[in-house]
Design a protein around this motif. Structure first.
Motif, short mmCIF file in Angstrom:
data_model
loop_
_atom_site.label_atom_id
_atom_site.label_comp_id
_atom_site.label_asym_id
_atom_site.label_seq_id
_atom_site.Cartn_x
_atom_site.Cartn_y
_atom_site.Cartn_z
N MET A 58 0.80 -1.14 -0.09
CA MET A 58 0.04 0.01 -0.03
C MET A 58 0.93 1.19 0.11
SD MET A 58 -3.11 -1.27 0.09
CE MET A 58 -3.50 -2.87 0.45
N PRO A 92 -12.44 -1.11 6.48
CA PRO A 92 -13.09 -0.36 5.42
C PRO A 92 -14.68 -0.32 5.24
CG PRO A 92 -12.26 -2.55 4.58
CD PRO A 92 -12.02 -2.27 5.98
N THR A 100 -23.22 -10.77 2.74
CA THR A 100 -23.09 -12.00 1.70
C THR A 100 -22.53 -11.27 0.41
OG1 THR A 100 -25.47 -11.23 0.87
CG2 THR A 100 -25.29 -13.04 2.53
N ALA A 104 -19.12 -12.44 -1.29
CA ALA A 104 -18.79 -12.57 -2.70
C ALA A 104 -18.04 -11.38 -3.49
CB ALA A 104 -20.37 -12.64 -3.11
N PHE A 106 -15.33 -10.00 -2.53
CA PHE A 106 -14.06 -10.05 -2.30
C PHE A 106 -13.52 -11.42 -2.87
CE2 PHE A 106 -14.35 -6.27 0.00
CZ PHE A 106 -13.57 -5.49 -0.58
N ASP A 128 -24.26 -12.29 11.32
CA ASP A 128 -25.25 -12.65 10.19
C ASP A 128 -25.04 -11.83 8.98
OD1 ASP A 128 -27.62 -12.45 8.59
OD2 ASP A 128 -28.97 -11.31 10.28
N SER A 130 -26.70 -11.35 6.21
CA SER A 130 -27.72 -11.13 5.57
C SER A 130 -28.06 -9.58 5.68
CB SER A 130 -28.84 -11.59 5.90
OG SER A 130 -29.48 -11.40 7.18
N ARG A 134 -23.68 -0.73 6.78
CA ARG A 134 -24.07 0.30 7.67
C ARG A 134 -24.81 0.06 8.81
NH1 ARG A 134 -24.94 4.65 5.08
NH2 ARG A 134 -25.26 3.97 2.81
N ARG B 188 -28.78 6.71 2.45
CA ARG B 188 -28.19 6.07 1.26
C ARG B 188 -28.98 6.86 0.32
NH1 ARG B 188 -30.44 0.45 -0.27
NH2 ARG B 188 -29.31 -0.01 -2.31
N ARG B 278 -35.47 -10.98 7.64
CA ARG B 278 -34.64 -11.94 6.49
C ARG B 278 -34.12 -13.03 7.61
NH1 ARG B 278 -32.08 -10.23 1.84
NH2 ARG B 278 -32.80 -8.23 0.92
N ALA B 280 -31.13 -15.19 9.08
CA ALA B 280 -29.60 -14.82 9.23
C ALA B 280 -29.05 -15.85 8.18
CB ALA B 280 -29.38 -15.31 10.93
N ALA B 281 -27.98 -15.18 7.64
CA ALA B 281 -27.25 -15.94 6.66
C ALA B 281 -25.98 -15.99 7.06
CB ALA B 281 -27.45 -15.24 5.32
N ALA B 284 -21.73 -16.51 1.61
CA ALA B 284 -21.66 -15.48 0.45
C ALA B 284 -22.71 -15.54 -0.64
CB ALA B 284 -20.15 -15.80 -0.32
N SER B 285 -22.79 -14.58 -0.94
CA SER B 285 -23.97 -14.49 -2.13
C SER B 285 -23.68 -15.22 -3.24
CB SER B 285 -24.23 -12.88 -2.64
OG SER B 285 -24.84 -12.74 -3.84
N TRP B 290 -21.23 -11.33 -8.92
CA TRP B 290 -20.10 -10.84 -8.16
C TRP B 290 -18.55 -11.42 -8.68
CZ3 TRP B 290 -21.12 -6.74 -5.49
CH2 TRP B 290 -22.54 -6.76 -4.96
N ARG B 296 -19.82 -6.69 -11.79
CA ARG B 296 -20.18 -6.74 -10.49
C ARG B 296 -20.08 -5.05 -9.87
NH1 ARG B 296 -14.42 -9.50 -9.30
NH2 ARG B 296 -12.88 -7.98 -9.90
N GLU B 300 -23.30 -3.26 -8.57
CA GLU B 300 -23.39 -2.33 -7.39
C GLU B 300 -24.04 -1.09 -7.47
OE1 GLU B 300 -19.36 -2.18 -5.52
OE2 GLU B 300 -20.26 -0.90 -3.92
N ASP B 382 -12.40 5.96 2.61
CA ASP B 382 -12.96 5.16 3.48
C ASP B 382 -12.40 3.64 3.59
OD1 ASP B 382 -14.00 3.82 1.20
OD2 ASP B 382 -16.09 4.56 1.12
N GLY B 383 -11.34 3.40 3.04
CA GLY B 383 -10.48 2.31 3.06
C GLY B 383 -10.79 1.15 2.13
N ARG B 384 -11.77 1.44 1.25
CA ARG B 384 -12.29 0.25 0.44
C ARG B 384 -11.12 0.03 -0.50
NH1 ARG B 384 -18.11 -0.58 -2.39
NH2 ARG B 384 -17.23 -2.16 -3.93
N GLU B 386 -8.07 0.35 -0.27
CA GLU B 386 -6.98 -0.38 0.47
C GLU B 386 -7.70 -2.03 0.49
OE1 GLU B 386 -5.87 1.12 4.28
OE2 GLU B 386 -4.48 -0.57 4.66
N ALA B 387 -8.78 -2.18 0.59
CA ALA B 387 -9.11 -3.66 0.88
C ALA B 387 -9.18 -4.39 -0.44
CB ALA B 387 -10.55 -3.58 1.53
N VAL B 388 -9.48 -3.46 -1.30
CA VAL B 388 -9.41 -4.11 -2.95
C VAL B 388 -8.07 -4.46 -3.19
CG1 VAL B 388 -9.74 -3.57 -5.20
CG2 VAL B 388 -11.63 -3.16 -3.66
#
Lengths: 309, 540
Positions: A58, A92, A100, A104, A106, A128, A130, A134, B188, B278, B280-281, B284-285, B290, B296, B300, B382-384, B386-388
């Motif tokens: 980084m 992040p 979910t 998926a 990543f 969870d 699902s 946020r 949102r 919903r 609970a899951a 991964a989708s 994705w 993807r 989004e 927002d750090g995304r 870096e995550a990617v």
């Protein structure tokens, strides 16, 4: 296989990131063996995150080099990241994506999702997936970040203060996850500013101060060095074993006030336990020293000026 | 007082940027008038007639002025009218930034924790924006004074002061409305909802000039009360009652926002959709998109993409429907007939539609590129990002994927608006050449890519400043095409403006050289951004 075993999981040579004004990381020479759990200890601003971000490509180093499994962290970063699971210090933000979807997303970037692993970790932390990101509490966000780091069963886990935001129960769950990963053959590089955490899980510890690595110690050595503040309340003034306490190995700075005793214990508690074994104790509180106190006892000088990378 | 100062401190770059933009644009228009309007009475009258033709074409956006042959009338139309849109956009960004952005970052919570009552905090931030928009309005007035003075002309102070007050009041009204919407709906969709409301209110007023059935409702629009005055031109007028209503509009909206703010949870909203329970899951989708790069990214952004496509298509239909009214207005002015004869050879209706729609579409696609660049900058902070980058993907691949996502999104929006334009214009009896509609629509893609390329460079160089700098660049680019010929700027400099390179493809077809230049600029931007991204630190 033999060649692979010989290669260090992490190796840095004179690795430097100079932010100017004396801030940054300087001349880091470090080697972490495969299947080792290495703790990277230092106060805020010591350069822990800078080191990790250099390893993860980084940040661009000002000088020196870093290798992961023999691969150059800058020039071969894509190959490096195939084998690494990374937990950043700041989780992040993924806005309104659901758990979910994030997993998926990543997983897609890595080519596939290890469904079994995802499910196991999510269930283990009772996370969870699902729900929207946020809507997650900070603890759940941290759990998701842990899941993303561990899900693809990497050879090396680079974790920047991984337990921040987790409650004690989930911290224990995380430690056992870490041990399982190590037992499965993974190497772990874990930064922390909490001594007990490092003691809990690490084989070896590197101590960083003012951007410089000042000590690499085995866990035993660290245990020997560290101190605890202990407060003991005896049943009555008559049963305080003052003489035994003052002569007990590792027990220092004994202060007696009526039935109450305060002292410092260096290294193990064996001497203290032996000294009070025959007395009736109504309360005993042991406090872990802050990193500041640790540095004071270890280096004989106060904490250095904080550095902010 | 501390909250007011904090509001100004947090928005200091907005104050600086919008004040500078206001000053420069009004000054450029003022000075430009003396370059192009001529000096004799006859020249000025001829110029006024050509301006009246231009005003008629843009009647769906801006109210025509009473004296386009004077510097005051010209600048009111070309300079101050545009500033109302600019200030509305600023108000939108600033109000949602406070009501939602600062709330997400915890700044609002920290301020409330000091014991500041919610209405006081909201009033303080509104006061901060009032100061900011007043500064920018005064900067615009200063631009006019400097432009007039350097050409040895005089300014009527009263008209200019009234104009300054009017544009500041429009900004405040838009700020109040946005604040109110941001309390009512969730974080949102706050910006999109408030933006949609402001757009609807703007179009409600502007389209009521062409569609009389809308005039029944235009009292709802704050822009209506701006239109009721024309204080700048000599012999103009200032409707004090309309100005008072505009002020009340802003105050009332802010007061309602304060009431709503007191009734909702911090981080919540007044309107809450019933939560769907919903299961609970822990997986991964399983959705296949994705796994596919670009797809993807598009998935989004699917809701935004849908909104952009629908909004642009609706506007295309509106402009097709307006064309007959515009042309009839043009033909009703006898002095314009010689001027229009130039167009008649090229078919008047397609020419007018091509000109008006192209202008609006270009602005929309520049805005589209800016919103995408804003999301790239946000990913950085927002750090995304870096995550990617913690995944086995190169920095170049990240930049490239971003650009491809934008390209596909722009193509989808352009296709939607193109199809609707062709259909709606045919329904109006205006037969456009299908190939030209397709070409003009597709030209919007490289047009957006020019800005995206520049934005990618800025986002790689300084993500925090990228949006403001790209906005300034887009504005300068627009001015370049507006003023390039007036100020006789070198051709190479004019060619850097995507607005100029776009040309008039609906009327004259695609200029191959300009298309190649646009693609070249986009590729140069992409290449430079990849190089910059390789060299920079991420996450600092």
């Amino acid at each position: 296989m033999l060649v692979e075993m010989a290669v260090a999981a992490i190796r840095t040579s004179k690795l430097t990131k100079d932010y100017g004004s004396g801030r940054g990381l300087f001349d880091l020479d470090l080697q972490v063996g495969q299947q080792e759990v290495f703790g990277y200890l230092g106060p805020n601003g010591a350069g822990k995150t800078t080191t990790i971000r250099l390893l993860m490509d980084m940040l661009r180093p000002t000088g020196g080099s870093a290798y992961i499994f023999g691969l150059d962290c800058t020039r071969e970063s894509v190959a490096v990241k195939k084998r690494v699971g990374y937990l950043p210090g700041d989780v992040p933000q993924f806005g309104s994506l659901r758990g979910t979807e994030i997993v998926a997303y990543f997983g897609g970037m890595r080519g596939r999702v290890d469904k079994r692993s995802v499910k196991a970790i999510a269930q283990r932390f009772d996370l969870d997936l699902s729900r929207r990101f946020r809507e997650y509490s900070s603890g759940n966000k941290q759990k998701l970040a842990i899941l993303l780091a561990f899900a693809h069963r990497p050879d090396l886990l680079i974790l920047d203060e991984p337990t921040s935001g987790l409650d004690p129960l989930n911290q224990q769950e995380f430690y056992s996850l870490l041990r399982e990963a190590r037992d499965a053959g993974a190497t772990v590089f874990l930064s922390s500013h909490v001594l007990s955490e490092v003691e809990h899980v690490c084989d070896r510890v590197g101590i960083l101060r003012s951007g410089r690595l000042v000590k690499v110690a085995q866990l035993e050595e660290l245990r020997h060095i560290r101190v605890h503040r202990v407060e003991i309340e005896f049943a009555s003034e008559d049963v305080v074993p003052e003489v035994k306490l003052r002569s007990a190995p590792g027990v220092e700075e004994v202060t007696v006030a009526g039935a109450r005793v305060e002292c410092t214990v260096r290294g193990t508690f064996d001497g203290l336990v032996e000294a009070i074994a025959d007395s009736s104790v109504t309360d005993l509180v042991s406090t872990e020293p802050s990193l500041e106190e640790f540095f004071l006892s270890f280096f004989g000088e106060p904490k250095p000026k904080a550095l902010t990378p | 007082m501390i909250s007011v100062l904090l509001g100004l401190r947090l928005g200091r770059w907005g104050v600086f940027g919008f004040s500078l933009a206001a000053l420069m644009s009004v000054f450029a228009q003022t000075a430009g008038f003396y370059q192009i309007a001529g000096h004799t009475l006859v020249q000025r009258l001829q110029f006024g007639a050509s301006m009246a033709a231009l005003e008629a074409q843009f009647v769906a956006l801006f109210a025509p002025t009473i004296r386009p042959d004077t510097v005051e009338g010209f600048v009111e139309f070309r300079g101050f009218n545009s500033l109302t849109i600019l200030f509305a956009v600023w108000a939108l960004a600033s109000a949602t930034g406070f009501a939602r952005g600062d709330e997400t970052r915890g700044i609002v919570e920290m301020e409330l924790a000091t014991g500041t009552p919610r209405p006081v905090l909201l009033a303080a931030r509104s006061a901060a924006f009032a100061i900011a928009v007043s500064v920018a309005s005064i900067a615009a007035a200063a631009g006019f004074v400097i432009g007039v003075a350097t050409n040895h002309d005089t300014v009527e102070a009263r008209g200019l002061i009234e104009m300054t007050l009017l544009i500041a009041a429009v900004g405040m009204a838009c700020y109040g409305l946005t604040l109110l919407v941001a309390q009512v709906v969730g974080a949102r969709i706050a910006t999109a909802s408030a933006g949609a409301l402001l757009l609807v209110l703007y179009l409600l007023n502007s389209l009521s000039r062409s569609f009389s059935w809308l005039s029944t409702w235009r009292w709802l629009s704050p822009f209506r009360y701006y239109d009721l005055s024309q204080p700048l031109p000599r012999g103009g007028y200032f409707d004090g009652r309309a100005f008072a209503i505009l002020i009340v509009f802003g105050v009332l909206a802010t007061a309602l926002a304060a009431v709503a703010f007191m009734r909702r949870d911090v981080g919540g909203s007044i309107l809450r959709l019933p939560s769907i329970s919903r299961r609970a899951a822990h997986d991964a989708s399983a959705m296949p998109w994705w796994m596919v790069p670009v797809v993807r990214g598009l998935y989004e952004r699917r809701l935004g993409l849908l909104a952009w496509a629908a909004g642009t298509a609706v506007l295309a239909a509106v402009f097709a429907a307006l064309t007959r009214n515009i042309v009839q207005a043009l033909l009703s002015v006898p002095t314009l007939l010689p001027y229009l004869s130039i167009f008649v050879h090229q078919q008047l209706y397609p020419a007018v539609l091509g000109y008006t729609w192209s202008n609006v579409a270009q602005l929309l696609f520049a805005a589209l590129a800016i919103t995408y660049v804003a999301s790239w900058s946000a990913e950085d902070s927002d750090g995304r990002l870096e995550a990617v980058l913690a995944n086995p993907t190169s920095r170049a691949a990240v930049v490239l994927e971003r650009m491809i996502v934008l390209t596909v999104a722009a193509a989808i929006i352009a296709a939607a608006s193109g199809v609707v334009l062709a259909y709606a214009s045919h329904a109006q009896g205006i037969d456009l050449v299908p190939q030209r509609v397709a070409a003009a629509s597709l030209m919007l893609v490289p047009f957006a890519l020019v800005f995206a390329g520049a934005g990618a460079v800025l986002a790689a160089w300084n993500p925090r400043a990228a949006v403001a700098l790209l906005g300034a660049l887009a504005f300068a680019s627009y001015l370049d095409t507006e003023l390039g010929t007036i100020y006789k700027l070198p051709l190479w400099l004019q060619d850097l403006s995507a607005f100029k390179l776009f040309g008039t493809p609906l009327v004259n077809g695609v200029d191959g050289r300009n298309l190649a230049l646009m693609l070249l600029l986009a590729i140069a931007g992409l290449g430079s951004s990849i190089l910059l991204m390789q060299r920079r630190d991420v996450g600092t």
